[in-house]
Design a protein around this motif. Structure first.
Motif, short mmCIF file in Angstrom:
data_model
loop_
_atom_site.label_atom_id
_atom_site.label_comp_id
_atom_site.label_asym_id
_atom_site.label_seq_id
_atom_site.Cartn_x
_atom_site.Cartn_y
_atom_site.Cartn_z
N UNK A 1 0.63 -1.19 -0.25
CA UNK A 1 0.28 0.02 -0.08
C UNK A 1 1.17 1.36 -0.07
N UNK A 2 1.89 1.17 1.00
CA UNK A 2 2.85 2.09 0.87
C UNK A 2 3.42 2.86 -1.19
N UNK A 3 3.92 1.80 -1.01
CA UNK A 3 4.82 1.95 -2.72
C UNK A 3 3.41 2.30 -3.28
N UNK A 4 2.13 1.46 -3.69
CA UNK A 4 1.56 1.87 -5.06
C UNK A 4 1.26 3.35 -4.25
N UNK A 5 0.59 4.02 -3.02
CA UNK A 5 0.74 5.30 -2.73
C UNK A 5 1.58 6.24 -3.68
N UNK A 6 3.09 6.03 -3.44
CA UNK A 6 4.30 6.48 -3.45
C UNK A 6 4.43 6.72 -5.13
N UNK A 7 4.39 5.35 -5.37
CA UNK A 7 4.82 5.36 -6.88
C UNK A 7 3.65 5.35 -7.82
N UNK A 8 2.34 6.18 -7.26
CA UNK A 8 1.29 5.28 -7.78
C UNK A 8 1.46 5.94 -9.66
N UNK A 9 2.89 7.20 -10.19
CA UNK A 9 2.76 7.41 -11.50
C UNK A 9 3.59 6.65 -12.44
N UNK A 10 4.19 5.16 -11.94
CA UNK A 10 5.42 4.52 -12.10
C UNK A 10 4.70 2.79 -12.13
N UNK A 11 3.68 2.83 -11.41
CA UNK A 11 3.80 1.32 -10.35
C UNK A 11 3.98 0.42 -12.18
N UNK A 12 3.91 0.46 -12.80
CA UNK A 12 3.89 -0.66 -13.82
C UNK A 12 5.09 -0.42 -14.06
N UNK A 13 6.24 0.52 -13.97
CA UNK A 13 7.63 0.05 -14.58
C UNK A 13 7.96 0.05 -13.14
N UNK A 14 8.26 -0.45 -12.31
CA UNK A 14 8.93 0.17 -11.01
C UNK A 14 8.85 -2.24 -10.92
N UNK A 15 10.57 -2.37 -10.57
CA UNK A 15 10.10 -4.13 -10.32
C UNK A 15 10.67 -4.00 -8.88
N UNK A 16 9.93 -4.91 -8.38
CA UNK A 16 9.30 -5.23 -6.85
C UNK A 16 9.89 -6.41 -6.42
N UNK A 17 10.93 -6.99 -6.01
CA UNK A 17 11.42 -8.27 -5.51
C UNK A 17 11.83 -8.61 -3.69
N UNK A 18 11.54 -9.60 -3.24
CA UNK A 18 11.09 -10.04 -2.31
C UNK A 18 12.45 -11.63 -1.96
N UNK A 19 14.11 -11.35 -1.41
CA UNK A 19 14.34 -11.42 -0.78
C UNK A 19 14.49 -13.16 0.15
N UNK A 20 13.21 -12.44 0.80
CA UNK A 20 13.55 -12.57 2.01
C UNK A 20 12.51 -14.55 1.49
N UNK A 21 12.10 -14.53 -0.12
CA UNK A 21 12.03 -15.97 0.26
C UNK A 21 12.24 -17.27 -0.44
N UNK A 22 13.72 -16.53 -0.60
CA UNK A 22 14.93 -17.35 -0.22
C UNK A 22 15.59 -17.65 0.43
N UNK A 23 15.87 -16.75 1.48
CA UNK A 23 16.91 -16.43 2.77
C UNK A 23 16.24 -16.88 4.34
N UNK A 24 14.84 -16.25 4.19
CA UNK A 24 14.40 -16.52 4.70
C UNK A 24 14.56 -15.13 5.83
#
Length: 415
Positions: A316-339
């Motif tokens: 929600x915070x990302x959506x609010x701050x980056x609403x003008x280019x939400x479809x251009x930002x890449x997001x990843x979650x490394x905790x899916x691998x490292x915990x």
């Protein structure tokens, strides 16, 4: 203001005992989760974690030294030696008064504390504690030991803000150098929380995944079936240095640090604000300090622990701050691998973020098969495979119990 760059990296993690292994396994989507081997976990609701594989302290320390150090300190010293070697620092040619250590741990010597208290209660006729008990458990003991080992007399302290700790260490190191109070700071974080009391405590909070049948895919950020985080262990060290110092030494540069935002959720001792107010503020402060428009951010290394409320509040915070280019930002979650390495997590994620900036490669988010319906469909979550993308600006988030929020902003280095 001085420009600040990253010139050395060191890591020991559940998916690699050095930076090269860690980065390779991140890119290849390797899960670090396994059944707990450190103790009999059959009595706990959660029986798995992301342990460092085949770890023997005698591979790194002599027997006498290893007995004086809690596991979290061992990990931090190992990653620090790698980072110093990677940066090719020769302290004999540098001013030790201008080199500092800002190094975190969220909990400190959890394993030592647990063992000593249990041993004390078992020996009631002659109760005694190990003389190294206190030095081994204090969270700041590691930052002190690093400075002692290398004779560094600059600033030395240990921010403790739970899972935001090491990102705040990095931000403070950045501030010291850019204000010309230091030339070089060794910074990062370490944690060794895979103990019986830790697992039991997090289970009591209902914070951790209990998916014992499918533990290798239990850390599933953004998935509609996520059921809590998977605890991990390890350490990450980064060498932050003024550009002047780095240029004088002819050092290689991974990325430039250009901003850091810190804030508080002011909401709940363990839960994030449902609307991500603190997360939004930390990111907004960071990019404003970096003098970068939100639409310039190419990549976000999300905190994303795989908890129900936490993942959504960050989105929600990302959506609010980056609403003008939400479809251009890449997001990843490394905790899916490292915990989740708790106080060490921000450091290892800053390492991977700096490598993403320097290589234009983004590790995948693994294990997520059904994205939560409340996550915007236009947001690219880097699912299942690494991504090639030109990254000029990147952001790394960390949030901790107590409402602590921190966001680090990195830039591709251009001389």
């Amino acid at each position: 203001m001085k420009r600040v760059v990253i010139t050395g990296l060191g890591a020991i993690t559940p998916i690699g005992k050095n930076t090269k292994e860690y980065w390779s396994n991140l890119l290849n989507g390797v899960s670090g989760a396994n059944k707990i081997t450190r103790f009999d976990a059959s009595k706990f609701k959660t029986q798995f974690a992301c342990e460092i594989k085949d770890y023997d302290p005698l591979d790194y320390f002599d027997r006498k030294e290893s007995r004086k150090l809690d596991r979290f300190s061992q990990y931090g010293l190992i990653s620090t030696e790698e980072a110093i070697n990677d940066a090719e620092l020769d302290f004999s040619k540098l001013d030790a008064n201008r080199i500092g250590v800002i190094f975190s741990s969220g909990i400190g010597g959890f394993e030592t504390f647990e063992k000593e208290v249990i041993d004390f209660t078992k020996n009631s006729f002659q109760p005694r504690f190990n003389p190294f008990f206190i030095p081994k458990i204090i969270s700041n003991g590691l930052s002190g030991q690093i400075s002692i080992n290398y004779g560094l007399r600059g600033v030395n302290y240990c921010p403790v803000t739970a899972c935001a700790s090491s990102t705040q260490s990095l931000i403070q190191a950045f501030n010291y150098i850019r204000l010309n109070k230091a030339d070089i700071i060794i910074t990062g974080g370490s944690e060794a929380p895979i103990t019986e009391s830790s697992i039991g405590g997090f289970n009591a909070m209902k914070a951790m995944s209990t998916n014992n049948e499918n533990y290798s895919s239990a850390s599933r950020p953004f998935d509609k079936n996520r059921d809590g985080f998977v605890v991990g262990e390890g350490a990450g060290t980064l060498i932050l240095e003024s550009l002047d110092s780095a240029m004088k030494r002819g050092a290689k540069i991974y990325a430039e640090v250009i901003g850091g935002g810190e804030s508080s959720d002011a909401y709940h001792i363990t839960g994030t604000h449902p609307e991500g107010l603190g997360a939004y503020l930390a990111m907004e402060i960071g990019i404003r300090e970096a003098n970068v428009l939100p639409e310039k951010i190419d990549y976000i290394n999300a905190h994303a622990t795989s908890t129900g409320l936490g993942d959504l509040s960050e989105i929600k915070a990302i959506e609010k701050l980056f609403k003008s280019n939400l479809d251009k930002i890449q997001v990843s979650a490394s905790k899916s691998m490292t915990g989740h390495l708790l106080g060490g997590t921000g450091a290892i994620e800053a390492i991977s973020t700096s490598l993403s900036v320097s290589t234009n490669l983004i590790p995948p988010t693994i294990n997520t098969t059904q994205v939560d319906k409340d996550i915007p469909k236009e947001l690219n979550l880097s699912l299942n495979e690494k991504t090639s993308k030109n990254i000029n600006y990147a952001l790394s988030n960390s949030f901790g119990f107590g409402g602590h929020c921190a966001a680090l902003i990195l830039k591709k280095y251009v001389g």
